[in-house]
Design a protein around this motif. Structure first.
Motif, PDB file in Angstrom:
ATOM      1  N   VAL A 250       1.034  -1.153  -0.064  1.00  0.00           N
ATOM      2  CA  VAL A 250      -0.085  -0.237   0.063  1.00  0.00           C
ATOM      3  C   VAL A 250       1.037   1.145  -0.155  1.00  0.00           C
ATOM      4  N   LEU A 251       0.926   1.957  -1.067  1.00  0.00           N
ATOM      5  CA  LEU A 251       1.966   3.034  -1.155  1.00  0.00           C
ATOM      6  C   LEU A 251       1.767   4.306  -0.351  1.00  0.00           C
ATOM      7  N   GLU A 252       0.602   4.427   0.068  1.00  0.00           N
ATOM      8  CA  GLU A 252       0.319   5.763   0.830  1.00  0.00           C
ATOM      9  C   GLU A 252       0.561   5.285   2.069  1.00  0.00           C
ATOM     10  N   GLU A 253       0.845   4.177   2.659  1.00  0.00           N
ATOM     11  CA  GLU A 253       1.082   3.481   4.027  1.00  0.00           C
ATOM     12  C   GLU A 253       2.480   3.542   4.231  1.00  0.00           C
ATOM     13  N   ILE A 254       3.376   3.222   3.409  1.00  0.00           N
ATOM     14  CA  ILE A 254       4.731   3.089   3.743  1.00  0.00           C
ATOM     15  C   ILE A 254       5.346   4.312   4.223  1.00  0.00           C
ATOM     16  N   PRO A 255       5.213   5.448   3.980  1.00  0.00           N
ATOM     17  CA  PRO A 255       5.768   6.677   4.701  1.00  0.00           C
ATOM     18  C   PRO A 255       5.404   6.877   6.059  1.00  0.00           C
ATOM     19  N   LYS A 256       3.976   6.156   6.279  1.00  0.00           N
ATOM     20  CA  LYS A 256       3.720   6.378   7.726  1.00  0.00           C
ATOM     21  C   LYS A 256       4.172   4.964   8.550  1.00  0.00           C
ATOM     22  N   GLY A 257       5.407   4.312   7.887  1.00  0.00           N
ATOM     23  CA  GLY A 257       5.855   3.132   8.572  1.00  0.00           C
ATOM     24  C   GLY A 257       5.330   1.870   8.209  1.00  0.00           C
ATOM     25  N   ASN A 258       4.382   1.577   7.413  1.00  0.00           N
ATOM     26  CA  ASN A 258       3.851   0.524   7.309  1.00  0.00           C
ATOM     27  C   ASN A 258       4.515  -0.233   5.932  1.00  0.00           C
ATOM     28  N   ALA A 259       5.113  -1.245   6.348  1.00  0.00           N
ATOM     29  CA  ALA A 259       5.990  -1.871   5.157  1.00  0.00           C
ATOM     30  C   ALA A 259       5.356  -3.192   4.790  1.00  0.00           C
ATOM     31  N   SER A 260       4.135  -3.602   5.147  1.00  0.00           N
ATOM     32  CA  SER A 260       3.563  -4.892   5.062  1.00  0.00           C
ATOM     33  C   SER A 260       3.296  -5.173   3.376  1.00  0.00           C
ATOM     34  N   LEU A 261       3.344  -6.645   3.181  1.00  0.00           N
ATOM     35  CA  LEU A 261       3.356  -7.274   1.924  1.00  0.00           C
ATOM     36  C   LEU A 261       1.936  -7.791   1.875  1.00  0.00           C
ATOM     37  N   LEU A 262       1.290  -7.890   0.825  1.00  0.00           N
ATOM     38  CA  LEU A 262       0.075  -8.612   0.691  1.00  0.00           C
ATOM     39  C   LEU A 262       0.429  -9.476  -0.641  1.00  0.00           C
ATOM     40  N   LEU A 263       0.193 -10.804  -0.447  1.00  0.00           N
ATOM     41  CA  LEU A 263       0.447 -11.736  -1.224  1.00  0.00           C
ATOM     42  C   LEU A 263      -0.743 -12.275  -1.637  1.00  0.00           C
ATOM     43  N   ARG A 264      -1.337 -12.344  -2.785  1.00  0.00           N
ATOM     44  CA  ARG A 264      -2.670 -12.896  -3.413  1.00  0.00           C
ATOM     45  C   ARG A 264      -2.667 -13.894  -3.901  1.00  0.00           C
ATOM     46  N   ASN A 265      -3.681 -14.776  -3.731  1.00  0.00           N
ATOM     47  CA  ASN A 265      -3.794 -16.092  -4.409  1.00  0.00           C
ATOM     48  C   ASN A 265      -2.853 -17.071  -4.443  1.00  0.00           C
ATOM     49  N   THR A 266      -2.532 -17.357  -3.209  1.00  0.00           N
ATOM     50  CA  THR A 266      -1.341 -18.062  -2.904  1.00  0.00           C
ATOM     51  C   THR A 266      -1.193 -19.598  -3.409  1.00  0.00           C
ATOM     52  N   GLU A 267      -0.024 -19.883  -3.796  1.00  0.00           N
ATOM     53  CA  GLU A 267       0.458 -20.988  -4.310  1.00  0.00           C
ATOM     54  C   GLU A 267       1.477 -21.869  -3.614  1.00  0.00           C
ATOM     55  N   VAL A 268       1.601 -22.946  -4.093  1.00  0.00           N
ATOM     56  CA  VAL A 268       2.657 -23.985  -3.286  1.00  0.00           C
ATOM     57  C   VAL A 268       4.196 -23.091  -3.509  1.00  0.00           C
ATOM     58  N   ARG A 269       4.369 -22.730  -4.614  1.00  0.00           N
ATOM     59  CA  ARG A 269       5.555 -22.214  -4.715  1.00  0.00           C
ATOM     60  C   ARG A 269       5.815 -20.931  -4.081  1.00  0.00           C
ATOM     61  N   ASP A 270       4.862 -20.298  -3.343  1.00  0.00           N
ATOM     62  CA  ASP A 270       4.875 -19.258  -2.502  1.00  0.00           C
ATOM     63  C   ASP A 270       5.739 -19.654  -1.228  1.00  0.00           C
ATOM     64  N   GLU A 271       5.685 -20.733  -0.634  1.00  0.00           N
ATOM     65  CA  GLU A 271       6.356 -21.245   0.219  1.00  0.00           C
ATOM     66  C   GLU A 271       7.737 -20.732   0.609  1.00  0.00           C
ATOM     67  N   GLY A 272       8.086 -20.187   1.707  1.00  0.00           N
ATOM     68  CA  GLY A 272       9.664 -20.058   1.995  1.00  0.00           C
ATOM     69  C   GLY A 272       9.765 -18.713   2.948  1.00  0.00           C
ATOM     70  N   THR A 273      11.039 -18.418   2.925  1.00  0.00           N
ATOM     71  CA  THR A 273      11.298 -17.391   3.967  1.00  0.00           C
ATOM     72  C   THR A 273      11.259 -15.923   3.365  1.00  0.00           C
ATOM     73  N   TYR A 274      10.325 -14.794   3.908  1.00  0.00           N
ATOM     74  CA  TYR A 274      10.278 -13.540   3.411  1.00  0.00           C
ATOM     75  C   TYR A 274      11.276 -12.819   3.953  1.00  0.00           C
ATOM     76  N   LEU A 275      11.996 -11.924   3.361  1.00  0.00           N
ATOM     77  CA  LEU A 275      12.946 -11.038   4.199  1.00  0.00           C
ATOM     78  C   LEU A 275      12.368  -9.608   4.023  1.00  0.00           C
ATOM     79  N   CYS A 276      12.036  -8.886   4.964  1.00  0.00           N
ATOM     80  CA  CYS A 276      11.640  -7.269   4.905  1.00  0.00           C
ATOM     81  C   CYS A 276      12.711  -6.554   5.351  1.00  0.00           C
ATOM     82  N   SER A 277      13.303  -5.908   4.236  1.00  0.00           N
ATOM     83  CA  SER A 277      14.393  -5.123   4.660  1.00  0.00           C
ATOM     84  C   SER A 277      14.139  -3.447   4.529  1.00  0.00           C
ATOM     85  N   VAL A 278      14.739  -2.969   5.654  1.00  0.00           N
ATOM     86  CA  VAL A 278      14.146  -1.499   5.799  1.00  0.00           C
ATOM     87  C   VAL A 278      15.403  -0.641   5.970  1.00  0.00           C
ATOM     88  N   SER A 279      15.873   0.163   5.079  1.00  0.00           N
ATOM     89  CA  SER A 279      17.273   1.086   4.999  1.00  0.00           C
ATOM     90  C   SER A 279      16.724   2.484   5.206  1.00  0.00           C
TER      91      SER A 279
END
Length: 457
Positions: A250-279
């Protein structure tokens, strides 16, 4: 989506002499709102060896309360009277307090030096001084049940380079380090479970002590070390670059400190470790969230009830379909009519191999041959399936009714047996005659009579 205010944070190894514990919540002396026992971890090089060892020291993290106005430092007389080093976080820092309001038995806190190679870290609102040597630390607060993880950068300002080893603590010396927290990154939970074809949020948030432009990046790391860059946000351009079609921010939420990721229509290949990097400026903090795909199985049996004659046989099949992952436990149980009796596990059950469908889910079956016995009458045969996606096992049962064979049935079986025996005897006799029949000459007489005719002549 804003950062969760009810989240909490921190604790670690045993620390003796800490003040106060009210209902399991870390409390502190006058002038402080929270104190957390932490482990200070540094690496030590072993002489004449290429190895290093981790050295741990018990410390405390003290968070100032609202009574310390204007970012004033609490007075030394307000500190606990012991020789445990204290990290005193100033009130004007990024807010760590919401992540400390938790039962300390459920928190793990670790502080480590953040080495800068003797270079100053440029940060908004802080002056650059030629003769200063600031000491930087990272403080990671983890909920041991996996609810969240919070990482904060801590900095101790020094006016002159008097200490040749900034950021180092000595055991038995109750040193007081007044620090500020310019950057904090938070993620929750550590493990996220989702079924197939769902929309799932991976929560990541950050806060800063001063207004600053942040750069956010999401990366998926899968088995085998494969890394896939999903999303990237630039604070300077205020633009999001999407590299995966089903991932959104959500673009307008990022400057407010919300860097969450929305993953739609999940599949088996989506399984794994997600890294959120903030610089932010020259500081980078990274949080990890494990996404685990779990799809519940569909379980069926080939019959719901059976009515058999004693001695009759019937195949019982349990089909388990469309589950993920393939780790599954299946048992056939023989359950007595009396519910208080312990069921017996059926032996000699055969299994098919796992069959994988196009969407990545698996299917298999378990089956056995039931020979009806009068002692099975009124009993149930139950297929019990347990899988990581299930809170409780799935059960599918077959009720068995067995009746005693009647005299007519026995007579029919006897006649059938006699008929089979008679057919077998006739076949054997016919075969014996064919093998013992004498050879005939072309005129139809036997070979023996032909020899006798030659002698007489």
């Amino acid at each position: 989506m804003s950062r969760r205010g009810g989240s909490a944070a921190a604790c670690c190894l045993l620390c003796i002499g800490l003040v106060g514990n009210l209902n399991g919540i870390a409390t502190a002396g006058p002038g402080f709102s929270r104190q957390l026992p932490c482990a200070f971890e540094t690496s030590k090089f072993i002489p004449l060896s290429k190895e290093t060892e981790i050295v741990r020291l018990n410390v405390r993290l003290l968070l100032s309360g609202t009574g310390s106005k204007g970012g004033q430092r609490p007075q030394p007389e307000n500190l606990p009277p012991d020789k445990i080093p204290s990290f005193i976080v100033q009130e004007s820092s990024a807010d760590i307090l919401p992540y400390a309001n938790e039962d300390i038995e459920m928190l793990d806190c670790r502080i480590s030096p953040y080495y800068t190679a003797d270079a100053q870290i440029v940060w908004p609102g802080r002056d650059i001084r030629a003769n200063s040597s600031d000491a930087w630390f990272t403080c990671t607060i983890t909920h041991t049940a996996g609810k969240y993880t919070t990482t904060a950068f801590l900095v101790q300002e020094r006016k002159e380079k008097e200490d040749p080893n900034p950021g180092q603590l000595l055991p038995g010396v109750g040193e007081q380090l007044h620090v500020s927290a310019p950057l904090l990154v938070h993620s929750s939970p550590a493990l996220r479970r989702s079924g197939l074809a769902r929309d799932v949020w991976l929560h990541c948030a950050f806060s800063t002590a001063h207004r600053a432009e942040a750069t956010v990046q999401w990366v998926l790391q899968q088995k085998g070390g494969h890394r896939k860059r999903l999303m990237a946000y630039s604070g300077s351009s205020k633009q999001v670059e999407g590299l995966a079609g089903r991932a959104e921010m959500v673009l307008e939420e990022i400057p407010k400190g919300n860097a969450s990721l929305l993953l739609r229509n999940t599949e088996v290949r989506d399984e794994g470790t997600y890294l959120c990097s903030v610089s932010v400026a020259s500081l980078t903090a990274e949080q990890t969230i494990q996404l685990q795909i779990e799809e519940k199985p569909t379980v069926t049996v080939n019959v719901n009830s059976l009515s058999l004659v004693e001695g009759e046989q019937h195949k019982l099949v349990c089909d388990i379909r469309h589950y993920y992952p393939h780790d599954i436990q299946v048992q056939w149980l023989r359950e007595p009519k009396d519910s208080w009796k312990v069921p017996d596990v059926v032996k000699n059950v055969l299994s098919s191999s796992h069959r994988q469908s196009s969407n990545g889910t698996y299917s298999s079956s378990r089956y056995f041959l039931l020979t009806a016995s009068l002692r099975d009458n009124g009993h149930r045969y139950t297929c019990r399936v347990d899988h990581p996606s299930l809170q409780s096992p799935i059960r599918r049962s077959v009720t068995v009714e067995v009746r005693e064979a009647t005299s007519s049935a026995w007579l029919l079986l006897l006649l059938l047996g006699l008929a089979v025996s008679l057919l077998g005897a006739l076949w054997y006799r016919r075969r014996g005659k064919m093998t013992s029949r004498p050879n005939l000459t072309r005129d139809g007489t036997s070979g023996a009579r032909q020899v006798e005719h030659i002698k007489l002549s």
